[in-house]
Structure formats: C-alpha cells, structure tokens
Design an enzyme around this catalytic site. Sequence first.
Site, PDB file in Angstrom:
ATOM      1  N   TYR A 175      45.343  43.176  40.228  1.00  0.00           N
ATOM      2  CA  TYR A 175      46.424  43.210  41.526  1.00  0.00           C
ATOM      3  C   TYR A 175      46.364  44.394  41.849  1.00  0.00           C
ATOM      4  CZ  TYR A 175      49.821  46.180  38.817  1.00  0.00           C
ATOM      5  OH  TYR A 175      50.420  46.972  38.250  1.00  0.00           O
ATOM      6  N   CYS A 176      46.738  44.213  43.560  1.00  0.00           N
ATOM      7  CA  CYS A 176      46.867  45.987  44.173  1.00  0.00           C
ATOM      8  C   CYS A 176      48.207  45.828  45.010  1.00  0.00           C
ATOM      9  CB  CYS A 176      45.951  45.765  44.725  1.00  0.00           C
ATOM     10  SG  CYS A 176      44.994  46.834  46.011  1.00  0.00           S
TER      11      CYS A 176
END
Length: 223
Positions: A175-176
């Site tokens: 994820y970011c």
Amino acid sequence: MSIPKRALFAQFAAIAKTLGHGHRLELLELVAQGERTVEVLASRTGLSIANASQHLQHLRRAGLLTSRRQGRFVYYTLADDGILDVLAALRRIAERNSAEVERVVRSYYNKLDELEPVTRKQLRKLIREGAVTVLDVRPPDEFALGHVPGAVNIPVRALKERLAEINPDHEIVAYCRGAYCVFSFEAVAFLRARGFKARRLEEGLPEWRAAGLPIKIGRADDH
C-alpha cells in the site's frame, strides 16, 4: 431560489473552485499522510516553496486544511477526514465519465497491475490469519507518521536491495498514499516479475485510518 439557499450554494462552489487545481489535489493527498511542513510538501511535489505555500493557503482558507506555526515552520494537516470522501467521489466520477482518465488508467496503471486490489476487509482477514506480509512502500518519514500495524517499510526504490527481507512464502499486500499512488503499482509489478505473490491494497493509508482501523505511529526501528 431562496437567498439563504443561494448563499449556501455560493459557499459550496467556492470550496469546489479551490479544489479545481491538480497541484492542490496532490498536496491534499500528501497532507493526508500526516502533518507536514510547507518545505516538505514543496519538495515532494516539485513545487517552489512560495508556490506550494500559496496553494496551501487557498486550501486553508477554504476550510480544507488547518495550520500551526512552530518557530519558522508552518505545519499543515487535513481539517476533516471527510475530505477523503470528496476526493474519492471525484475519482469515481472521473473514472466513470472521463475518457482521458480511462485512457491514463488503462495505458499506465492497468499495464503495471491488472489484478483486482485487496479490500480493507480482505486485508484484515489475511492479517488475522498471519498469512500476509503488509508492505508499506512510502518514504520512511511518512511511514513514521502512521502505518498499518505490523507493516514492513521498504520504499519502492529500495526493493531490489532489500528483497531478501521479504518472506517468499507469504502473500504480499502493498500500500501507499492512495488509490493511484504509483509506488504500490510499481512495487507489485517488480515483485511479481520475481515470482512473489503480490497485490495492492485498494486505497492508501489515509483511507485505512479514516475507516477507524488501527494505526501504529513510529519508525520501523522503533518496533
């Protein structure tokens, strides 16, 4: 139309107008990671400090950001997590109705990763089962402001040299910053090319936090 209603619509339009600039949407995504100074935000967006400051002041005056001064630095935070809902709605409308958005998604993002992303509910289940490595590919300072508990922080540019730290027997969920943060797409493409089972989280850390899910604060070496 009644005068009060017209006055309200005028205020709604003023907020919408403030959002009508790509740099401001990018700044909102960055501020959503946690409290940031003007200087850091300017550096991350490639804007001059003066230009970034002007955009941030517009967002603050519209009630989208709050600020505080500490010494010579000004720090900005989101005024309300509801702003994430507005940004998500904009994204969904654009995905459904803008041919240009569809072209960019198809030609760049889908080329890197065509698989369905993992939902928050699915990731929570995988975490409970102990069958996943949660990979946070944001810069370390953003990770320190808040991350999914148990996540491993390896910025995407460091993946090649730190590949041995990742368990190849686990599924990886990366994820970011948000749904279209390039880092998670690039990380998943890199890992799959090397035989890892990897997928993206459907959104980013800000949406996870806004959903009331647990967050851990601190750097990787503090764990």
